[in-house]
Design a protein around this motif. Structure first.
Motif, PDB file in Angstrom:
ATOM      1  N   ILE A   4       3.996   5.016   6.524  1.00  0.00           N
ATOM      2  CA  ILE A   4       5.313   5.368   6.245  1.00  0.00           C
ATOM      3  C   ILE A   4       5.799   4.328   4.996  1.00  0.00           C
ATOM      4  CG2 ILE A   4       7.588   5.667   7.351  1.00  0.00           C
ATOM      5  CD1 ILE A   4       6.413   6.314   9.745  1.00  0.00           C
ATOM      6  N   ARG A   5       6.469   4.903   4.303  1.00  0.00           N
ATOM      7  CA  ARG A   5       7.094   4.070   3.434  1.00  0.00           C
ATOM      8  C   ARG A   5       8.632   4.698   3.170  1.00  0.00           C
ATOM      9  NH1 ARG A   5       3.253   1.998   4.031  1.00  0.00           N
ATOM     10  NH2 ARG A   5       1.559   1.162   2.726  1.00  0.00           N
ATOM     11  N   ILE A   6       9.722   3.830   3.231  1.00  0.00           N
ATOM     12  CA  ILE A   6      10.994   4.353   2.979  1.00  0.00           C
ATOM     13  C   ILE A   6      11.500   3.892   1.700  1.00  0.00           C
ATOM     14  CG2 ILE A   6      13.516   3.662   3.974  1.00  0.00           C
ATOM     15  CD1 ILE A   6      11.514   4.893   5.928  1.00  0.00           C
ATOM     16  N   MET A   7      11.769   5.041   0.794  1.00  0.00           N
ATOM     17  CA  MET A   7      12.434   4.653  -0.488  1.00  0.00           C
ATOM     18  C   MET A   7      13.881   4.934  -0.539  1.00  0.00           C
ATOM     19  SD  MET A   7       9.528   4.092  -1.866  1.00  0.00           S
ATOM     20  CE  MET A   7       9.876   4.116  -3.562  1.00  0.00           C
ATOM     21  N   ASN A   8      14.729   4.079  -0.886  1.00  0.00           N
ATOM     22  CA  ASN A   8      16.125   4.278  -1.209  1.00  0.00           C
ATOM     23  C   ASN A   8      16.609   5.371  -2.104  1.00  0.00           C
ATOM     24  OD1 ASN A   8      16.804   2.548   1.234  1.00  0.00           O
ATOM     25  ND2 ASN A   8      17.010   0.569  -0.167  1.00  0.00           N
ATOM     26  N   ASN A 185      18.339  -6.510  -4.684  1.00  0.00           N
ATOM     27  CA  ASN A 185      17.962  -7.116  -3.388  1.00  0.00           C
ATOM     28  C   ASN A 185      17.780  -6.185  -2.179  1.00  0.00           C
ATOM     29  OD1 ASN A 185      17.171  -9.463  -4.869  1.00  0.00           O
ATOM     30  ND2 ASN A 185      19.109 -10.566  -4.480  1.00  0.00           N
ATOM     31  N   ALA A 186      18.742  -5.193  -2.190  1.00  0.00           N
ATOM     32  CA  ALA A 186      19.040  -4.405  -0.989  1.00  0.00           C
ATOM     33  C   ALA A 186      18.329  -3.049  -1.295  1.00  0.00           C
ATOM     34  CB  ALA A 186      20.402  -3.892  -1.077  1.00  0.00           C
ATOM     35  N   GLY A 187      17.321  -3.054  -2.375  1.00  0.00           N
ATOM     36  CA  GLY A 187      16.511  -2.177  -2.611  1.00  0.00           C
ATOM     37  C   GLY A 187      17.110  -0.717  -3.299  1.00  0.00           C
ATOM     38  N   PHE A 188      18.329  -0.961  -4.016  1.00  0.00           N
ATOM     39  CA  PHE A 188      19.150   0.444  -4.631  1.00  0.00           C
ATOM     40  C   PHE A 188      19.022   0.558  -6.058  1.00  0.00           C
ATOM     41  CE2 PHE A 188      20.683   0.308  -0.249  1.00  0.00           C
ATOM     42  CZ  PHE A 188      20.772   1.867  -0.030  1.00  0.00           C
ATOM     43  N   ASN A 189      18.340  -0.520  -6.729  1.00  0.00           N
ATOM     44  CA  ASN A 189      18.000  -0.451  -8.112  1.00  0.00           C
ATOM     45  C   ASN A 189      16.871   0.598  -8.406  1.00  0.00           C
ATOM     46  OD1 ASN A 189      17.319  -1.011 -10.806  1.00  0.00           O
ATOM     47  ND2 ASN A 189      18.023  -3.116 -10.825  1.00  0.00           N
ATOM     48  N   ILE A 190      17.125   1.567  -9.219  1.00  0.00           N
ATOM     49  CA  ILE A 190      16.252   2.454  -9.510  1.00  0.00           C
ATOM     50  C   ILE A 190      14.895   1.999 -10.435  1.00  0.00           C
ATOM     51  CG2 ILE A 190      17.064   3.577 -11.573  1.00  0.00           C
ATOM     52  CD1 ILE A 190      16.544   6.332 -10.280  1.00  0.00           C
ATOM     53  N   ASP A 191      15.388   0.703 -11.188  1.00  0.00           N
ATOM     54  CA  ASP A 191      14.194   0.338 -11.965  1.00  0.00           C
ATOM     55  C   ASP A 191      13.084  -0.024 -11.189  1.00  0.00           C
ATOM     56  OD1 ASP A 191      15.381   0.946 -14.246  1.00  0.00           O
ATOM     57  OD2 ASP A 191      16.319  -0.997 -14.315  1.00  0.00           O
ATOM     58  N   LEU A 197       7.082   3.024  -6.187  1.00  0.00           N
ATOM     59  CA  LEU A 197       6.708   4.547  -6.141  1.00  0.00           C
ATOM     60  C   LEU A 197       5.414   4.510  -7.013  1.00  0.00           C
ATOM     61  CD1 LEU A 197       7.304   7.179  -4.827  1.00  0.00           C
ATOM     62  CD2 LEU A 197       8.622   7.785  -6.626  1.00  0.00           C
ATOM     63  N   GLU A 198       5.562   4.308  -8.012  1.00  0.00           N
ATOM     64  CA  GLU A 198       4.030   4.358  -9.105  1.00  0.00           C
ATOM     65  C   GLU A 198       3.111   3.659  -8.421  1.00  0.00           C
ATOM     66  OE1 GLU A 198       3.453   3.474 -13.773  1.00  0.00           O
ATOM     67  OE2 GLU A 198       4.521   2.080 -12.631  1.00  0.00           O
ATOM     68  N   ARG A 199       3.419   2.466  -7.955  1.00  0.00           N
ATOM     69  CA  ARG A 199       2.190   1.702  -7.244  1.00  0.00           C
ATOM     70  C   ARG A 199       1.566   2.504  -5.951  1.00  0.00           C
ATOM     71  NH1 ARG A 199       5.327  -4.056  -7.481  1.00  0.00           N
ATOM     72  NH2 ARG A 199       4.719  -4.751  -9.709  1.00  0.00           N
ATOM     73  N   ILE A 200       2.461   3.061  -5.460  1.00  0.00           N
ATOM     74  CA  ILE A 200       2.291   3.972  -4.346  1.00  0.00           C
ATOM     75  C   ILE A 200       1.288   5.083  -4.712  1.00  0.00           C
ATOM     76  CG2 ILE A 200       2.868   5.594  -2.304  1.00  0.00           C
ATOM     77  CD1 ILE A 200       5.520   3.774  -2.171  1.00  0.00           C
ATOM     78  N   TYR A 201       1.794   5.709  -5.649  1.00  0.00           N
ATOM     79  CA  TYR A 201       0.736   6.862  -6.092  1.00  0.00           C
ATOM     80  C   TYR A 201      -0.468   6.127  -6.629  1.00  0.00           C
ATOM     81  CZ  TYR A 201       4.917  10.252  -5.883  1.00  0.00           C
ATOM     82  OH  TYR A 201       5.664  11.195  -5.547  1.00  0.00           O
ATOM     83  N   LEU A 202      -0.517   5.278  -7.591  1.00  0.00           N
ATOM     84  CA  LEU A 202      -1.677   4.727  -7.955  1.00  0.00           C
ATOM     85  C   LEU A 202      -2.666   4.237  -6.972  1.00  0.00           C
ATOM     86  CD1 LEU A 202      -0.216   2.852 -11.104  1.00  0.00           C
ATOM     87  CD2 LEU A 202      -1.421   5.234 -11.022  1.00  0.00           C
ATOM     88  N   SER A 203      -2.054   3.891  -5.941  1.00  0.00           N
ATOM     89  CA  SER A 203      -2.791   3.165  -4.836  1.00  0.00           C
ATOM     90  C   SER A 203      -3.623   4.340  -4.084  1.00  0.00           C
ATOM     91  CB  SER A 203      -1.969   2.413  -3.772  1.00  0.00           C
ATOM     92  OG  SER A 203      -1.191   3.089  -3.154  1.00  0.00           O
TER      93      SER A 203
END
Length: 203
Positions: A4-8, A185-191, A197-203
């Motif tokens: 499971i990965r949580i993406m804001n 730092n809170a994980g809400f910067n889309i950059d 997300l890209e790293r998850i797809y590539l892995s």
């Protein structure tokens, strides 16, 4: 759990950063120079509790007649909200802006963002407002995850409008700060989220 990965639901922080020049231009456009501007962005529906927001603003206005309320959005409760504003005799100090495709610009014009929702998930509008450096006064029905900066305060819906007024007035004259790092730092910067997300797809 390891699957499971949580993406804001992240935002373009650069787009929402506070801009003093834009604030001056917009306040002139809407005749809000020298005013204490309270605002909210959201659909005009039962959940968003605009009627209580009008009561809160009315209390603030009685203390400070420089106060103005700026509402962005439309919805099924719009007519009854307008009727209430008329009944209270405050049509001249409540602005119904309607829909907008430039909310990121409008944040600059406000002084305080108020959201007394009856129920709510994590409102993206609240994240955007914090990215602009705005203080937030919200109901305690909204998740604590929204509190990214130290200028977010929660109040119970059972509290009197005088309590809401007291907290809101504390932020009259509040000096905004750059909150980009806090949003990131809170994980809400889309950059950062896009890279993750890209790293998850590539892995």
């Amino acid at each position: 759990k390891d699957k499971i990965r949580i993406m804001n639901n992240a935002i373009e922080t650069e787009k929402f950063l506070y801009n003093e020049k834009r604030r001056t231009e917009l306040r002139k456009k809407y005749n809000l120079e020298g005013r204490f501007v309270i605002g909210t962005v959201g659909r005009m529906v039962y959940q968003k509790n605009h009627e209580f927001l009008i009561d809160i603003f009315y209390e603030v206005y009685k203390h400070d007649n420089s106060a103005r309320l700026f509402l962005v959005g439309i919805g099924e409760t719009e007519n009854q909200i307008k009727e209430k504003v008329k009944r209270l005799g405050i049509e001249e100090v409540v602005i119904f802006h309607g829909l907008s495709d430039e909310v990121n610009r409008l944040w600059n014009m406000l002084d305080v963002f108020v959201m007394p929702s009856l129920y709510e998930g994590l409102p993206v509008a609240g994240v955007e407002a914090q990215a602009n450096g705005l203080p937030l006064i919200v109901s305690n029905t909204i998740t604590q995850e929204l509190k990214i900066t130290d200028a977010v305060e929660y109040i119970g819906l059972d509290e009197k409008t005088s309590k809401w007024c007291e907290v809101i007035e504390r932020y009259n004259g509040y000096k905004r700060k750059n909150t980009r790092m806090e949003i990131t730092n809170a994980g809400f910067n889309i950059d950062d989220t896009a890279i993750r997300l890209e790293r998850i797809y590539l892995s």
